[in-house]
Design an enzyme around this catalytic site. Structure first.
Site, PDB file in Angstrom:
ATOM      1  N   ASP A   1      -2.486  -5.265   0.929  1.00 42.27           N
ATOM      2  CA  ASP A   1      -1.045  -5.542   0.936  1.00 42.27           C
ATOM      3  C   ASP A   1      -0.330  -4.634   1.947  1.00 42.27           C
ATOM      4  OD1 ASP A   1      -1.744  -7.189  -1.122  1.00 42.27           O
ATOM      5  OD2 ASP A   1      -0.197  -6.506  -2.503  1.00 42.27           O
TER       6      ASP A   1
ATOM      7  N   GLY B   1       3.770  -9.295  -2.361  1.00 39.78           N
ATOM      8  CA  GLY B   1       3.813  -8.010  -1.655  1.00 39.78           C
ATOM      9  C   GLY B   1       5.151  -7.299  -1.708  1.00 39.78           C
TER      10      GLY B   1
HETATM   11  C1  MEV Z   1      -2.954  -8.236  -4.550  1.00 39.06           C
HETATM   12  O1  MEV Z   1      -2.073  -8.742  -3.581  1.00 39.06           O
HETATM   13  C2  MEV Z   1      -4.379  -8.561  -4.198  1.00 39.06           C
HETATM   14  C3  MEV Z   1      -5.425  -8.060  -5.180  1.00 39.06           C
HETATM   15  O2  MEV Z   1      -6.699  -8.375  -4.595  1.00 39.06           O
HETATM   16  C4  MEV Z   1      -5.309  -6.580  -5.437  1.00 39.06           C
HETATM   17  C5  MEV Z   1      -5.652  -5.733  -4.232  1.00 39.06           C
HETATM   18  O3  MEV Z   1      -6.320  -6.197  -3.302  1.00 39.06           O
HETATM   19  O4  MEV Z   1      -5.267  -4.548  -4.243  1.00 39.06           O
HETATM   20  C6  MEV Z   1      -5.338  -8.810  -6.501  1.00 39.06           C
END
Ligand code: MEV
Length: 320
Positions: A149, A104
């Site tokens: 995030d 993040g």
């Molecule tokens: C990124 O931390 C998590 C993902 O699922 C992408 C998202 O949710 O935007 C891979």
């Protein structure tokens, strides 16, 4: 006068990737690794200095400001949200969250910057508004972010998240020992998300089934988390990792660290975030957390962070 603002890193416990297509996911803040913004009052137009990056200072009022730059966009969006047409001062950014590692970093830098701009303007920005602005910037980083995030980084609480639904804060029934271990391989989330998108185009039925299975794991995990049932939670983490492998977002290095954690007695382990590099998380009981952390370093992890989620005030330690 100095003003300090910050935001934490995050770890996705369950449901990454499937969350982009409507499945639930669970994320926790990692409060010991943070992005920090230090603002000072000057007589010059607002300037942003990213101390960790080799790039020139950014003057936010410049007419040719490139809004495809995340720092520029976050600054302009925050000022517009606050109704501030012009601002003087200097903001210095620093972050100890590794970039492109699923923790993040982009969202935390944006959130810290937004908070610093609000304070420099003598205004307050609420967590929900901040999360919404960071989401706009996340689109630059990720293309089609789910919004998890920005949500967890702005609120700094464990969340049960479903895209486009009200966010739910989860109560964690018993302290959860988590070990975060870094492969040291940078992997932009945008690339992993777009690889899953093309897999979904090629194999729509199989991918939809995998997303459904991940959704079931996340719902079961929420119950375990709320009850403090660590052993079944660990098994669900490992099952989630296997489904992420079938979406082709794991890697040799991630699988190696997951195996090392399980071999050292972790209750469960999985990649966390976009995958293809970045970090794994492992769940431990309190007694074995240190030895699992050491086993991960011996297995080649570049950095290991331990965190206790749901233990009242957040508490994390780095192991050297
Ligand atoms: C990124 O931390 C998590 C993902 O699922 C992408 C998202 O949710 O935007 C891979």
């Amino acid at each position: 006068m100095g003003i300090c603002a910050s935001a934490p890193g995050k770890a996705i416990l369950f449901g990454e990737h499937a969350v982009v297509y409507g499945a639930p996911a669970i994320a926790v803040p990692l409060s010991s690794i943070r992005a920090r913004a230090t603002a000072s009052v000057t007589n010059s137009p607002l300037t942003i200095i990213a101390e960790d990056l080799a790039r020139p200072p950014l003057t936010i009022e410049a007419v040719d400001l490139d809004l495809a730059d995340p720092l520029a966009l976050m600054s302009r969006l925050t000022m517009r949200h606050l109704g501030v047409a012009s601002l003087t001062g200097e903001i210095r950014l620093r972050s100890d969250i590794p970039i492109a590692s699923g923790l993040g970093s982009g969202a935390a830098v944006s959130a810290a910057l937004g908070r610093a701009i609000a304070r420099l303007s003598g205004k307050v920005i609420g967590d929900d508004d901040l999360s919404r602005l960071v989401f706009e910037v996340e689109k630059l980083h990720h293309g089609t972010p789910s919004g998890i995030d920005n949500a967890v980084v702005a609120r700094e609480k464990p969340l049960y998240f479903v895209k486009d639904r009200p966010i739910e804060v989860i109560g964690i029934g018993a302290p959860l020992w988590l070990i975060v271990a870094d492969t040291g391989i940078a992997s932009p989330t945008r690339d992993a998300v777009s690889a899953v998108r093309s897999l979904r185009q090629r194999q729509p039925k199989r991918t939809a089934r995998t997303f459904d299975e991940i959704g079931e794991i996340v719902r079961a995990a929420r119950t375990c988390l709320e009850r403090g049932a660590a052993a079944p939670l660990g098994a669900l983490m490992t099952a989630n990792h296997h489904l992420l492998q079938s979406l082709a977002v794991s890697s040799r290095e991630l699988d190696w660290l997951v195996e090392a954690a399980l071999g050292a007695g972790a209750l469960g382990a999985k990649l966390s975030g976009g995958g293809r590099g970045g970090n794994i998380i492992a769940l431990a009981d309190g007694d074995s957390a240190e030895s699992i952390g050491r086993a991960l370093l011996e297995a080649g992890a570049k950095r290991v962070t331990m965190t206790v989620a749901g233990a009242g005030p957040h508490h994390d330690d780095d192991i050297d």
